[in-house]
Write a protein that holds these residues in place. Structure first.
Motif, PDB file in Angstrom:
ATOM      1  N   SER A  87       0.549  -1.107   0.180  1.00  0.00           N
ATOM      2  CA  SER A  87       0.219  -0.240  -0.205  1.00  0.00           C
ATOM      3  C   SER A  87       0.611   1.119  -0.167  1.00  0.00           C
ATOM      4  CB  SER A  87      -1.146   0.217   1.252  1.00  0.00           C
ATOM      5  OG  SER A  87      -2.079   0.952   0.667  1.00  0.00           O
ATOM      6  N   ALA A  88       1.853   0.955  -1.116  1.00  0.00           N
ATOM      7  CA  ALA A  88       3.017   2.531  -0.901  1.00  0.00           C
ATOM      8  C   ALA A  88       2.403   3.654  -0.878  1.00  0.00           C
ATOM      9  CB  ALA A  88       4.188   1.502  -1.319  1.00  0.00           C
ATOM     10  N   ASP A  89       2.338   4.581  -0.694  1.00  0.00           N
ATOM     11  CA  ASP A  89       1.775   5.839  -1.145  1.00  0.00           C
ATOM     12  C   ASP A  89       2.849   6.172  -2.077  1.00  0.00           C
ATOM     13  OD1 ASP A  89      -0.284   5.982   1.085  1.00  0.00           O
ATOM     14  OD2 ASP A  89       0.834   7.338   2.321  1.00  0.00           O
ATOM     15  N   GLY A  90       3.841   6.772  -1.618  1.00  0.00           N
ATOM     16  CA  GLY A  90       4.796   6.808  -3.130  1.00  0.00           C
ATOM     17  C   GLY A  90       4.930   6.568  -4.418  1.00  0.00           C
ATOM     18  N   ALA A  91       4.341   5.030  -4.023  1.00  0.00           N
ATOM     19  CA  ALA A  91       4.441   4.025  -5.223  1.00  0.00           C
ATOM     20  C   ALA A  91       3.701   4.655  -6.178  1.00  0.00           C
ATOM     21  CB  ALA A  91       5.002   2.660  -5.175  1.00  0.00           C
ATOM     22  N   THR A  92       2.174   4.869  -5.475  1.00  0.00           N
ATOM     23  CA  THR A  92       0.690   5.303  -6.104  1.00  0.00           C
ATOM     24  C   THR A  92       0.878   6.591  -7.115  1.00  0.00           C
ATOM     25  OG1 THR A  92      -0.429   3.458  -4.369  1.00  0.00           O
ATOM     26  CG2 THR A  92      -1.448   5.053  -5.338  1.00  0.00           C
ATOM     27  N   LEU A  93       1.373   7.915  -6.270  1.00  0.00           N
ATOM     28  CA  LEU A  93       1.860   8.075  -6.650  1.00  0.00           C
ATOM     29  C   LEU A  93       2.610   8.483  -7.966  1.00  0.00           C
ATOM     30  CD1 LEU A  93       2.406  10.354  -3.317  1.00  0.00           C
ATOM     31  CD2 LEU A  93      -0.013  11.196  -5.283  1.00  0.00           C
ATOM     32  N   ALA A  94       3.530   8.052  -7.809  1.00  0.00           N
ATOM     33  CA  ALA A  94       4.602   7.316  -9.248  1.00  0.00           C
ATOM     34  C   ALA A  94       3.353   6.526 -10.175  1.00  0.00           C
ATOM     35  CB  ALA A  94       5.424   6.718  -8.806  1.00  0.00           C
ATOM     36  N   LEU A  95       2.934   6.310  -9.433  1.00  0.00           N
ATOM     37  CA  LEU A  95       2.269   5.152 -10.951  1.00  0.00           C
ATOM     38  C   LEU A  95       1.102   6.388 -11.725  1.00  0.00           C
ATOM     39  CD1 LEU A  95       0.645   2.044  -9.013  1.00  0.00           C
ATOM     40  CD2 LEU A  95       1.960   2.177 -11.478  1.00  0.00           C
ATOM     41  N   ALA A  96       0.663   7.136 -10.943  1.00  0.00           N
ATOM     42  CA  ALA A  96      -0.621   8.288 -11.288  1.00  0.00           C
ATOM     43  C   ALA A  96       0.483   9.067 -12.515  1.00  0.00           C
ATOM     44  CB  ALA A  96      -0.687   9.070 -10.296  1.00  0.00           C
ATOM     45  N   MET A  97       1.937   9.114 -12.147  1.00  0.00           N
ATOM     46  CA  MET A  97       2.363  10.175 -13.041  1.00  0.00           C
ATOM     47  C   MET A  97       2.930   9.232 -14.165  1.00  0.00           C
ATOM     48  SD  MET A  97       3.765  13.617 -10.567  1.00  0.00           S
ATOM     49  CE  MET A  97       4.273  12.039  -9.122  1.00  0.00           C
ATOM     50  N   ALA A  98       2.695   8.073 -14.372  1.00  0.00           N
ATOM     51  CA  ALA A  98       3.301   7.440 -15.358  1.00  0.00           C
ATOM     52  C   ALA A  98       3.713   7.505 -16.245  1.00  0.00           C
ATOM     53  CB  ALA A  98       3.118   5.982 -15.176  1.00  0.00           C
TER      54      ALA A  98
END
Length: 373
Positions: A87-98
């Motif tokens: 549930s990594a928050d930073g990884a999810t934000l990075a996905l959103a900007m992929a």
């Protein structure tokens, strides 16, 4: 609690109460990412470089952090893994900007996806479920610092059902009890799945094979959990929002209660009439073929006496006269059957749906057989 295959609501309590959902929001983010993968906007191997703002969130120990490094690149596959297991928050934000989007642009995609799925009471502030203020330099000025994502239990169930049906491979990710993540040179971390109901874990339910799906925790949301698993051949989805008390594991014990309730719930059989069990075939070496299931299963002890049935074939498997088109492979999906009844609740208000499959192989016929049929 919902049967994901048919859409039947098995149990509900305050399903339309809109509540903060914290990291349960990441299910909607993954749904959008899946769309982008299908459309080839990004690929599983696309590299995403971590910005300093994303790194600041990914390395904050007060968040669900995994320590992604600024300037380092990670694949979409690695980021999805981190988002769903840790549930990594930073990884999810990075996905959103992929694909090059900023947070505000990705929010618009989330909002449109929620609308497309029929989520009726869904508010989106960011892709992760943090409060707006928790996004540090990535927060959006149009929201207050305390604003965060919210939806109803019914919305979360609709979202989860869509995800497991349209993107079943995500269950290979969420079924992992732990996963190793490459962070930087000479640095790999192993993280445990936050779902404590996977096989062999503390809150496993006997007879139920749970393989997902997503936890969520925040001050406003409390402890949340969306689960999915197999029981008696049926894929089940449960949603628990704002589990009472200070114990974060209350979401798991409450989910246990739901599955134990399910184990006490009988399944009714409705046998299809002969004209639906056997269907006409065009261009085949035989004129009819059997389809399955021959019986439809419905949860509940109250007999369903009043219902209507309708068969809808997949467009590419049907001719203008409404007959199935040969060739047909054995066990090939050929359409679906709908069951409507005032005695049954469904998650989206539509009829129960059951996938239809061919019982046998029907090769394409020769010229005279095709002419005759």
């Amino acid at each position: 609690m919902v049967d994901a295959s048919t859409g039947q609501v098995i149990y509900e309590q305050s399903p339309n109460m809109k509540l903060p959902v914290a990291s349960v929001s990441k299910l909607l983010t993954i749904a959008v990412i899946h769309d982008e993968l299908k459309q080839n906007v990004i690929t599983a191997n696309s590299k995403v470089q971590i910005t300093p703002d994303v790194a600041a969130i990914s390395n904050d120990p007060s968040y669900s952090s995994i320590g992604l490094q600024a300037g380092q690149s990670y694949t979409v596959r690695e980021l999805v893994n981190a988002a769903m297991v840790k549930s990594a928050d930073g990884a999810t934000l990075a996905l959103a900007m992929a694909d090059g989007s900023n947070i505000e642009e990705f929010n618009l995609k989330l909002q449109q996806k929620a609308k497309d799925l029929g989520l009726k009471k869904c508010s989106i502030v960011n892709p992760v479920g943090l409060t707006n203020g928790d996004l540090k330099n990535l927060k959006l000025n149009q929201y207050s610092d305390k604003a965060e994502n919210a939806m109803t239990a019914a919305d979360a169930a609709i979202l989860a059902r869509y995800l497991v049906r349209s993107y079943p491979d995500i269950l290979q990710v969420t079924a992992q009890k732990s996963a190793c993540f490459y962070i930087a040179k000479n640095k790999t971390v192993k993280e445990e799945n936050l779902n404590k109901m996977l096989p062999g874990d503390k809150y496993t339910v006997s007879g139920v094979q749970i393989d997902g799906l997503k936890t969520g925790t925040s001050d406003a949301a409390g402890a949340c959990f969306v689960s999915t698993g197999l029981y008696r051949g049926h894929r089940i989805i449960t949603v628990v929002l704002h589990a009472n008390g200070n114990d974060k594991d209350a979401r798991f014990t409450t989910t246990q209660q739901l599955y134990n309730m399910l184990k006490q719930t009988p399944l009714q059989e409705i046998t299809l009439p002969k004209n639906l069990r056997q269907q006409w075939v065009a261009n085949g070496n035989q004129r009819t073929t059997d389809i399955k299931p021959q019986k439809l299963m419905i949860w509940g002890s109250k007999p369903v006496r009043h219902y209507t049935l309708a068969v809808n074939y997949d467009h590419q498997k049907q001719n203008k006269r409404g007959r199935l088109l040969a060739p047909i492979r054995k066990n090939e999906r050929v359409g679906e059957i709908e069951l409507s009844s005032p005695d049954i609740r469904t998650i989206n208000g539509e009829p129960l749906t059951y996938d239809l499959y061919s019982e046998e192989q029907v090769p394409r016929g020769n010229f005279w057989q095709r002419l005759w049929h």
